[in-house]
Design an enzyme around this catalytic site. Sequence first.
Site, PDB file in Angstrom:
ATOM      1  CB  SER A   1      -0.931  -0.016   1.202  1.00 22.08           C
ATOM      2  OG  SER A   1      -0.192  -0.327   2.340  1.00 22.08           O
TER       3      SER A   1
ATOM      4  CD  GLU B   1       1.522   7.349 -12.088  1.00 18.17           C
ATOM      5  OE1 GLU B   1       0.762   6.821 -12.895  1.00 18.17           O
ATOM      6  OE2 GLU B   1       2.649   6.901 -11.791  1.00 18.17           O
TER       7      GLU B   1
ATOM      8  CE  LYS C   1      -3.694   6.228  -3.904  1.00 18.39           C
ATOM      9  NZ  LYS C   1      -4.858   5.428  -4.207  1.00 18.39           N
TER      10      LYS C   1
ATOM     11  CB  CYS D   1     -50.750   9.640 -13.854  1.00 16.89           C
ATOM     12  SG  CYS D   1     -50.527   8.354 -12.592  1.00 16.89           S
TER      13      CYS D   1
ATOM     14  CB  CYS E   1     -47.938   6.476 -14.567  1.00 18.83           C
ATOM     15  SG  CYS E   1     -47.089   7.976 -14.096  1.00 18.83           S
TER      16      CYS E   1
HETATM   17  O1  I6G Z   1      -2.196   2.046  -5.229  1.00 14.34           O
HETATM   18  C1  I6G Z   1      -1.342   2.645  -6.062  1.00 14.34           C
HETATM   19  C2  I6G Z   1      -1.799   3.544  -6.981  1.00 14.34           C
HETATM   20  C3  I6G Z   1      -0.921   4.160  -7.851  1.00 14.34           C
HETATM   21  C4  I6G Z   1       0.041   2.331  -5.971  1.00 14.34           C
HETATM   22  C5  I6G Z   1       0.928   2.959  -6.865  1.00 14.34           C
HETATM   23  C6  I6G Z   1       0.421   3.874  -7.810  1.00 14.34           C
HETATM   24  O2  I6G Z   1       1.302   4.428  -8.623  1.00 14.34           O
HETATM   25  C7  I6G Z   1       0.843   5.400  -9.494  1.00 14.34           C
HETATM   26  N1  I6G Z   1       2.236   2.676  -6.799  1.00 14.34           N
HETATM   27  C8  I6G Z   1       2.684   1.811  -5.891  1.00 14.34           C
HETATM   28  C9  I6G Z   1       4.128   1.548  -5.816  1.00 14.34           C
HETATM   29  C10 I6G Z   1       1.819   1.193  -5.003  1.00 14.34           C
HETATM   30  N2  I6G Z   1       0.498   1.440  -5.054  1.00 14.34           N
HETATM   31  C11 I6G Z   1       2.297   0.250  -3.976  1.00 14.34           C
END
Ligand code: I6G
Length: 666
Positions: free
Chosen positions: A82, A114, A116, A413, A433
């Site tokens: 996670s 980037e 999420k 109605c 109706c």
């Molecule tokens: O849960 C995740 C979403 C996006 C990710 C992740 C991610 O990278 C854009 N990257 C890692 C390394 C992990 N979970 C563990």
Amino acid sequence: MDPRITDRLEELRRQLRHHNYRYYVLDDPEISDAQYDRLLRELEDLEARHPELVSPDSPTQRVGAGPLEKFETLAHSVPMLSLENAFSREEVLEFEARIKRFLKNDGEIEYTAEPKMDGLAVELIYEQGRLSRSATRGDGYVGEEVTQNIRTIRAIPLQLWTEEVQPPERLEVRGEVYMRLKDFREHNRQREEAGEPAFANPRNAAAGSIRQLDPRITSRRPLFFFAYGLGLMTGLPFTSQWEVLQGLTAWGLPVNPHLEKITGIAACWDFCREMEERRHSLPYEIDGVVIKVNSLALQEKLGIKSRSPRWALAYKFQPSQENTRILDIEVQVGRTGVLTPVARLEPVAVGGVEVSRATLHNQDEIERKDIRIGDTVVVQRAGDVIPEVVKVVSSLRRGSEKPFKIPDRCPVCRAPVVRSPGEAAHRCTNPNCPAQIKESIRHFASKGALDIDGLGEKLINQLVDKGLIKDYGDLFHLTREDLVPLERLADKSAGNILAALEKSRQTTLSRFLYALGIRFVGEHVAAVLADHFGSLKALADAGEEELLSLKEIGPQVAASLRAFFAQPGNRRVIEKLLQGGLRLQEKKGAGPKKLAGKTLVLTGRLNRFTRDEAKERIQALGGKVAGSVSAKTDFLVAGEEPGSKLDKARELGVPVLSEEEFINIL
Ligand code: I6G
């Protein structure tokens, strides 16, 4: 085999893969849907005539086998960890400070950042460049094997591209399956109309779709995918996260286009703020930004802390909530007569989107939250999409707020409204109706049902209000003369509607059953019924006992089906559709059977079927199963530990199918 046939097959597959990529990955199609459908149909026809040439990575093979009993588990060779969360600028800056302390180095650090995705994390395994298996994240160590559902996602290549970078023997791609917001809204609308519970947010919709046991259902869900990383990293030429993502792109996998390479954590924070501002203008839901140390060597040095990597961080956005006032509560009437209270709100921007209405679900919910007209309330966009009233701000009550009760007459109605014992919903009792009729036509024309392009709410309202149609049974009797005089419907779009109606006349039994709008018959139940009964007549004539013999059909659904087909009015509507040219693809006697006239022999252990099941499936497709291999055998299906039949088949030059290939033919 005639090389003209094999060449054409390859060419069609190449073109379809290319157009899939343009549409699902680049979001930039080069041809129309109709042109795409024509190519696909040509390939399907060719493969039906030459089942021995069907390969598992053909674009026709996205929906392979039938429903599973349950999912198997699949262990991740490298745990799917996670991410540590951060909720403020301080926590984001502290991430870098911690890294520098750990590395005892104060130099500049390069990151990737980037969006999420708020989706479902999955792992895709490619072996020899072919998508072989796939699993959900599960508990991070073991997930559920969902390969046959993942295969239906057209953004995911069944075969990796090899032009630029040669993929390794085994590649483990990680990423998120997600649903776009507009598709999510449309899908929920269809579910609500079918009397199925709506998904709370796109994430649940994506997860629910991937956890379907029947891949045909998943294939109708508009799912997309972004890859974000790899599992096993051995034997790969990459030195940074950035290069990994370039490699994934070169193999044909979609990577989020907002990915950036950024030096220093302060600039990463700017990126987080920028994404937070732009989040509501994206076509999908994001709930934060993922920042990763770019260098793989540094990642390795930093390692893992408890269950998350030290080199990655998820900055989580603030939830969007605002206060506003309830100006009034209106009541909407749905397809099945359900009355839904909807709050009209003083318009307020929640997370950058103006909200002026929010569903209050039903009378019980209103009472549970003690919601009154005139109240100041907290609204949020659930999963940041559907506006909902979270609670009343009771400290701002002035005493003039008015409690609300669902009316005892239908607002459209005027028929009496009833609440059945044990149900939360109130219903209008009039099957004629106009609100119910319009909604049932909308459902009939919707994407998962007959998918009639261009037949939207406004046009349906006009058609019903002008008396041109009384129910969906009249749709196939509409003429150009009916349509052209309608407001804002020029000759050309009348032609388009007629063409869309013509296209929808040919449909599957499963779609049709769903389109009928029978209570409790959603897409899944419709597919189960179509599979078992094979024809509309067999279903309409089925007794309660036969219906209840199906695992997925409970007493409520059985009673609803019996009641639907017992009503002469419903049978008349179906009759009108048939007279209007409805052509149902029914199972029994439908189309050319793929294995007609072919003799198959089974050997070895099959994983997905018992011998008897395999035999039944072959026979259902018109094939014969023989006990031994001879010159007359068309195919040998070889499972695990095949017996001497395999040697015999090789000797005689009989084509041998693996279980996977066999499933694809089925
Ligand atoms: O849960 C995740 C979403 C996006 C990710 C992740 C991610 O990278 C854009 N990257 C890692 C390394 C992990 N979970 C563990």
